[in-house]
Design an enzyme around this catalytic site. Structure first.
Site, PDB file in Angstrom:
ATOM      1  N   HIS A 219      11.998  51.264  69.481  1.00  0.00           N
ATOM      2  CA  HIS A 219      10.810  50.491  69.109  1.00  0.00           C
ATOM      3  C   HIS A 219      11.153  49.092  68.599  1.00  0.00           C
ATOM      4  CE1 HIS A 219       8.635  54.163  69.719  1.00  0.00           C
ATOM      5  NE2 HIS A 219       7.495  53.636  69.325  1.00  0.00           N
ATOM      6  N   SER A 223      10.422  49.044  75.002  1.00  0.00           N
ATOM      7  CA  SER A 223      10.903  49.775  76.173  1.00  0.00           C
ATOM      8  C   SER A 223      11.411  48.816  77.243  1.00  0.00           C
ATOM      9  CB  SER A 223       9.777  50.635  76.757  1.00  0.00           C
ATOM     10  OG  SER A 223       9.336  51.597  75.823  1.00  0.00           O
ATOM     11  N   LYS A 247      -0.411  59.290  81.660  1.00  0.00           N
ATOM     12  CA  LYS A 247       0.615  59.341  82.714  1.00  0.00           C
ATOM     13  C   LYS A 247       1.679  60.373  82.380  1.00  0.00           C
ATOM     14  CE  LYS A 247       3.498  56.240  85.471  1.00  0.00           C
ATOM     15  NZ  LYS A 247       3.978  54.856  85.638  1.00  0.00           N
ATOM     16  N   ASP A 248       2.134  60.392  81.122  1.00  0.00           N
ATOM     17  CA  ASP A 248       3.104  61.406  80.699  1.00  0.00           C
ATOM     18  C   ASP A 248       2.495  62.797  80.754  1.00  0.00           C
ATOM     19  OD1 ASP A 248       5.183  59.663  80.206  1.00  0.00           O
ATOM     20  OD2 ASP A 248       4.733  59.415  78.080  1.00  0.00           O
ATOM     21  N   GLU A 291      28.051  77.549  82.126  1.00  0.00           N
ATOM     22  CA  GLU A 291      26.710  77.341  82.670  1.00  0.00           C
ATOM     23  C   GLU A 291      26.715  76.136  83.611  1.00  0.00           C
ATOM     24  OE1 GLU A 291      24.701  79.805  82.558  1.00  0.00           O
ATOM     25  OE2 GLU A 291      23.191  79.319  81.051  1.00  0.00           O
TER      26      GLU A 291
END
Length: 427
Positions: A219, A223, A247-248, A291
């Site tokens: 922040h 971004s 959108k997310d 894994e």
């Protein structure tokens, strides 16, 4: 970054005013993910994976806390306690599968998030600290996932713990004491299981703390975006809420659809069948593998099959395995290009799509393959290119390539550039 055009939180209700004066949590949320946080208007769907990662972390913590209520961290009953969760605890099978597959979903999202950062130059100034904290989060995730894999105390859990902790024994002088300290003895047993369970429970909350720092650091400069061009005016941004929340939200819905399909219809697809066999120190599995999300680094570990002067091959493999992640810390200074986005770096773009991505895909496959030819030789080639990409190709390319012209602003990249001024309105 300070945005003078950002909306400010202005509580109207007497209670919210009282709350804002004494504990301004609503103001913090408003400025972090609400209308008070402008973001570049051209963010594409590759930027949605950060929100998905946060969701995965929340799912892992919630399911993990509930599972811990029924799990017994004792080598004599650990395997049986997992079976008890699966068979006797209400919805225990779903919680266990959600947690196990949640780890895989978390790593899928994080790998995409990291490689998006590679392509779009998200590690470049002024966002170096965002990137460095992200790498720390990834290392903590790997440690947490490894310790969690040991907890079911099946065959692959036991022998995976023995092999991975045995790698520390390759370090001269201090290796064996570190290995014994990690295990609480000379081999994986009750002491090791207790330690791994404690750390597996603790580390997710450490990850939450680093995630808070990661978001805080994000922040400050704001971004990044697909063009790599910084925000210049209010027209370059839109409020995070409601635009990017929506959108997310729908991409998160699509992700959760795939995740729940995996949990309910193919819960064991990404696991190893040997882990449904109780741990047996007297019976070594034919093919020990970690894994799937560890496979690239496991392939790099196994790629070193000969000594390098006085350095044993095992130690070289251990150093290379850790170095494969640690090299990411230096990426902001290895890449000297003034252009961030790979969209405007033609040479870098070719090496990324036709070099790094195939090499990483090969390492994913080879890490799960048998330690035999031709897989070992292919691992050596892929590992060589992986390190060459970051340590040789990226510095050279960033110095010699001629980037394509950047748009003047984010708005121009979205709306296009007018060749001539618009006509004056009719009187």
């Amino acid at each position: 970054m300070s945005f003078p055009w950002a909306k400010t939180y202005n509580p109207q209700h007497p209670f919210t005013k009282w709350m804002d004066e004494r504990l301004p949590v609503p103001r913090l949320v408003y400025n972090a993910v609400g209308s008070g946080y402008p973001v570049p208007r051209n963010l594409n769907y590759w930027w949605n994976f950060g929100f998905m990662a946060l969701t995965c972390l929340a799912l892992q913590i919630v399911t993990g806390i509930i599972l811990a209520m029924h799990y017994a961290a004792n080598a004599g009953v650990a395997f049986d306690s997992v079976e008890h969760i699966m068979r006797d605890v209400n919805w225990g099978w779903m919680l266990r599968y959600a947690h196990a597959n949640g780890a895989s979903a978390f790593f899928i999202v994080i790998y995409i998030h990291i490689f998006r950062g590679f392509y779009y130059g998200s590690y470049k100034a002024p966002r170096e600290m965002v990137w460095l904290l992200g790498v720390v989060i990834f290392l903590l995730m790997m440690a947490t996932a490894f310790m969690g894999y040991v907890l079911p105390w099946g065959q692959m859990s036991f022998w995976g713990a023995k092999v991975i902790t045995g790698l520390f024994g390759a370090i001269p002088l201090v290796g064996e004491p570190i290995q014994q300290w990690l295990l609480g003895g000379f081999a994986p047993d009750n002491a090791a299981l207790n330690r791994f369970f404690s750390l597996h429970y603790l580390l997710p909350f450490v990850i939450v703390g680093v995630v808070v720092l990661h978001i805080w650091a994000l922040h400050i400069p704001g971004s990044s975006n697909p063009t790599g061009v910084e925000v210049k005016s209010e027209s370059d941004t839109v409020p995070f809420y409601p635009f990017f929340i929506a959108k997310d939200g729908w991409t998160l819905g699509a992700f959760l659809f795939l995740y729940t399909a995996l949990v309910f219809f193919a819960p064991n697809m990404l696991g190893h069948p040997d882990n449904y066999i109780p741990a047996n120190p007297m019976s070594t599995p034919a093919h020990i593998v970690p894994e799937w999300y560890f496979w690239p680094f496991y392939a790099i570990l196994r790629a070193f099959t000969f000594d390098f002067f006085i350095v044993p091959a095992k130690l070289m493999g251990v150093l290379a395995m850790f170095g494969a992640i640690l090299v990411w810390f230096f990426l902001p200074w290895l890449d000297k290009s003034p252009v961030r986005s790979g969209n405007y770096r033609p040479l870098y773009r070719k090496f990324f799509w036709f070099g790094l991505i195939p090499a990483m895909a090969a390492l994913f496959y080879l890490g799960g393959a048998a330690a035999a030819e031709p897989y070992v030789m292919l691992s050596q080639i892929a590992a060589f290119y992986y390190f060459a990409h970051f340590l040789i190709i990226v510095p050279i390319v960033s110095s010699i390539e001629r980037p394509e012209p950047l748009p003047f602003s984010i708005t121009e990249a979205v709306l296009g550039h007018d060749e001539k001024p618009a006509s004056a309105p009719a009187a």
